[in-house]
Design an enzyme around this catalytic site. Structure first.
Site, PDB file in Angstrom:
ATOM      1  N   THR A   9      -8.243   3.572   8.771  1.00 12.25           N
ATOM      2  CA  THR A   9      -9.461   2.756   8.796  1.00 12.25           C
ATOM      3  C   THR A   9      -9.534   2.019  10.132  1.00 12.25           C
ATOM      4  OG1 THR A   9      -9.016   2.462   6.453  1.00 12.25           O
ATOM      5  CG2 THR A   9     -10.798   1.157   7.372  1.00 12.25           C
TER       6      THR A   9
ATOM      7  N   GLU B  84     -11.008  -9.292   3.504  1.00  9.15           N
ATOM      8  CA  GLU B  84      -9.729  -8.961   4.137  1.00  9.15           C
ATOM      9  C   GLU B  84      -9.996  -8.793   5.628  1.00  9.15           C
ATOM     10  OE1 GLU B  84      -7.091  -6.326   2.067  1.00  9.15           O
ATOM     11  OE2 GLU B  84      -6.387  -5.442   3.952  1.00  9.15           O
TER      12      GLU B  84
ATOM     13  N   HIS C 203      -5.638   3.688  -1.503  1.00  5.28           N
ATOM     14  CA  HIS C 203      -6.951   4.041  -0.956  1.00  5.28           C
ATOM     15  C   HIS C 203      -7.281   5.474  -1.356  1.00  5.28           C
ATOM     16  CE1 HIS C 203      -9.548   4.301   3.004  1.00  5.28           C
ATOM     17  NE2 HIS C 203     -10.242   4.581   1.919  1.00  5.28           N
TER      18      HIS C 203
ATOM     19  N   HIS D  24      -3.581  -4.421   8.031  1.00  9.43           N
ATOM     20  CA  HIS D  24      -3.678  -3.236   8.889  1.00  9.43           C
ATOM     21  C   HIS D  24      -2.746  -3.355  10.088  1.00  9.43           C
ATOM     22  CE1 HIS D  24      -5.030   0.472  10.643  1.00  9.43           C
ATOM     23  NE2 HIS D  24      -5.637   0.712   9.503  1.00  9.43           N
TER      24      HIS D  24
ATOM     25  N   ARG E  42      -9.394   8.158  -0.633  1.00  9.47           N
ATOM     26  CA  ARG E  42     -10.346   8.551   0.414  1.00  9.47           C
ATOM     27  C   ARG E  42     -11.209   9.701  -0.075  1.00  9.47           C
ATOM     28  NH1 ARG E  42      -8.809   6.519   5.805  1.00  9.47           N
ATOM     29  NH2 ARG E  42     -10.528   7.803   6.524  1.00  9.47           N
TER      30      ARG E  42
ATOM     31  N   GLU F 261      -8.699   0.575  -2.917  1.00  6.99           N
ATOM     32  CA  GLU F 261      -9.441   0.606  -1.649  1.00  6.99           C
ATOM     33  C   GLU F 261     -10.395   1.772  -1.681  1.00  6.99           C
ATOM     34  OE1 GLU F 261      -7.741   0.955   2.249  1.00  6.99           O
ATOM     35  OE2 GLU F 261      -6.276  -0.563   1.708  1.00  6.99           O
TER      36      GLU F 261
ATOM     37  N   ARG G  72      -6.953  12.823   1.201  1.00  2.88           N
ATOM     38  CA  ARG G  72      -5.845  13.280   2.045  1.00  2.88           C
ATOM     39  C   ARG G  72      -4.491  12.728   1.589  1.00  2.88           C
ATOM     40  NH1 ARG G  72      -7.175  10.047   7.615  1.00  2.88           N
ATOM     41  NH2 ARG G  72      -9.199  11.005   7.257  1.00  2.88           N
TER      42      ARG G  72
ATOM     43  N   ASN H 145       0.855  -1.195   0.000  1.00  2.00           N
ATOM     44  CA  ASN H 145       0.000   0.000   0.000  1.00  2.00           C
ATOM     45  C   ASN H 145       0.894   1.250   0.000  1.00  2.00           C
ATOM     46  OD1 ASN H 145      -1.370   2.284   1.171  1.00  2.00           O
ATOM     47  ND2 ASN H 145      -3.044   0.928   1.716  1.00  2.00           N
TER      48      ASN H 145
ATOM     49  N   HIS I  26       1.006   6.240   1.911  1.00  2.00           N
ATOM     50  CA  HIS I  26       1.766   7.195   2.728  1.00  2.00           C
ATOM     51  C   HIS I  26       2.969   7.790   2.017  1.00  2.00           C
ATOM     52  CE1 HIS I  26      -1.135   6.867   5.732  1.00  2.00           C
ATOM     53  NE2 HIS I  26      -0.995   5.556   5.829  1.00  2.00           N
TER      54      HIS I  26
HETATM   55  N1  PXP Z   1      -5.802  -3.067   4.271  1.00  3.88           N
HETATM   56  C1  PXP Z   1      -6.778  -2.136   4.375  1.00  3.88           C
HETATM   57  C2  PXP Z   1      -8.150  -2.510   3.947  1.00  3.88           C
HETATM   58  C3  PXP Z   1      -6.489  -0.834   4.846  1.00  3.88           C
HETATM   59  O1  PXP Z   1      -7.470   0.079   4.961  1.00  3.88           O
HETATM   60  C4  PXP Z   1      -5.174  -0.511   5.172  1.00  3.88           C
HETATM   61  C5  PXP Z   1      -4.827   0.882   5.607  1.00  3.88           C
HETATM   62  O2  PXP Z   1      -5.064   1.762   4.572  1.00  3.88           O
HETATM   63  C6  PXP Z   1      -4.185  -1.506   5.022  1.00  3.88           C
HETATM   64  C7  PXP Z   1      -4.538  -2.779   4.596  1.00  3.88           C
HETATM   65  C8  PXP Z   1      -2.751  -1.243   5.309  1.00  3.88           C
HETATM   66  O3  PXP Z   1      -2.574  -0.900   6.643  1.00  3.88           O
HETATM   67  P1  PXP Z   1      -1.180  -0.363   7.106  1.00  3.88           P
HETATM   68  O4  PXP Z   1      -0.934   0.906   6.356  1.00  3.88           O
HETATM   69  O5  PXP Z   1      -1.364  -0.160   8.575  1.00  3.88           O
HETATM   70  O6  PXP Z   1      -0.158  -1.412   6.776  1.00  3.88           O
END
Ligand code: PXP
Length: 252
Positions: free
Chosen positions: A103, A153, A45, A196, A47, A72, A51, A9, A12
């Protein structure tokens, strides 16, 4: 039982970019580096408040990457329209609150059953593989099955949070919920992903569960990239996941 897939992901990277309002660092470049380093797919994602990832990032990711894109999104009309225009490999439906930092919990698949069924059916009809981000509970899994999701998930945030706070009893109980829920996906014929808050240790542990097909990991990898670089962070994550899977297999 094969390897666990790693979805990286890159939200960030966009967070850091947006801190200065320019074009750098580019999340698409991060996606390409992640794929070269062994990511099996890229997750982003979009949003409602934009952001981190923006509309044009999603379109550039779809055009620019050679591995599956996991979009996402909240189950809103606006997001469904963007997903249908983008045609990602997969859409992971997540709950979204404007005030949250990330989330915070799984989807309300029981209360939102009928709406989620409509959205899931529409995305599936467009050839998009739908995943529902849910709490590791039997009720959530039964509702996801009834909604017709081919993939779920499991939200691993509560487990990771308990570990981070040194609350070992709570962590054990949360992991047991995940283990039980993952086992139940097999009975339902649903593909099981998780994510997550995962880091090297928790990714290693959860990879031992035989039902886990894919992990989606973002924040920790982007943080670790500051110190060791993104390719090294991804290589170390892959190694942790392989170790976990091998340890799980040797126990069976
Ligand atoms: N899976 C989902 C559905 C999420 O919403 C997120 C956070 O955006 C992640 C995985 C990844 O989480 P993390 O950034 O804490 O590794």
């Amino acid at each position: 039982m094969g390897q666990v897939r790693l979805g990286v992901n890159i939200d960030h990277v966009a967070t850091v970019r947006n801190a200065r309002g320019g074009a750098l660092p580019d999340p698409v470049r991060a996606a390409l580096v992640a794929i070269a380093a062994g990511a099996d797919g890229i997750t982003a994602h979009l949003r409602e408040d934009r952001r981190h990832i923006r509309d044009e990032d999603m379109a550039r990711l779809k055009r620019g990457i050679s591995k599956p894109l996991n979009f996402e999104m909240a189950a809103t009309d606006d997001m469904v329209a963007i997903a249908l225009a983008t045609r990602p490999h997969a859409s992971c439906l997540v709950p979204e609150k404007r005030s949250e930092r990330t989330t915070e919990g799984g989807l309300d698949v029981v209360g939102g059953h009928d709406h989620l069924k409509v959205v899931t059916t529409e995305l599936k009809r467009a050839g998009i593989r739908v995943s529902l981000f849910i709490e590791p509970s039997r009720e959530a899994l039964e509702a996801s099955h009834s909604i017709g999701a081919p993939v779920i998930e499991l939200h691993t945030g509560a487990w990771c949070d308990a570990l981070a706070h040194g609350e070992s009893e709570r962590a054990d109980a949360e992991f047991e919920r995940i283990r039980t829920a993952a086992a139940f996906t097999r009975e339902l014929g649903i593909e099981c992903h998780a994510g997550h808050g995962l880091d090297f240790d928790t990714a290693r542990t959860i990879s031992a569960l035989p039902e886990i097909v894919e992990l989606n990991i973002g924040h920790f990898l982007v943080g670790e990239a500051i110190f060791i670089g993104l390719p090294a962070a991804i290589a170390q994550m892959r190694k942790a996941m392989q170790e976990g899977r091998a340890a799980g297999e040797s126990k069976r």
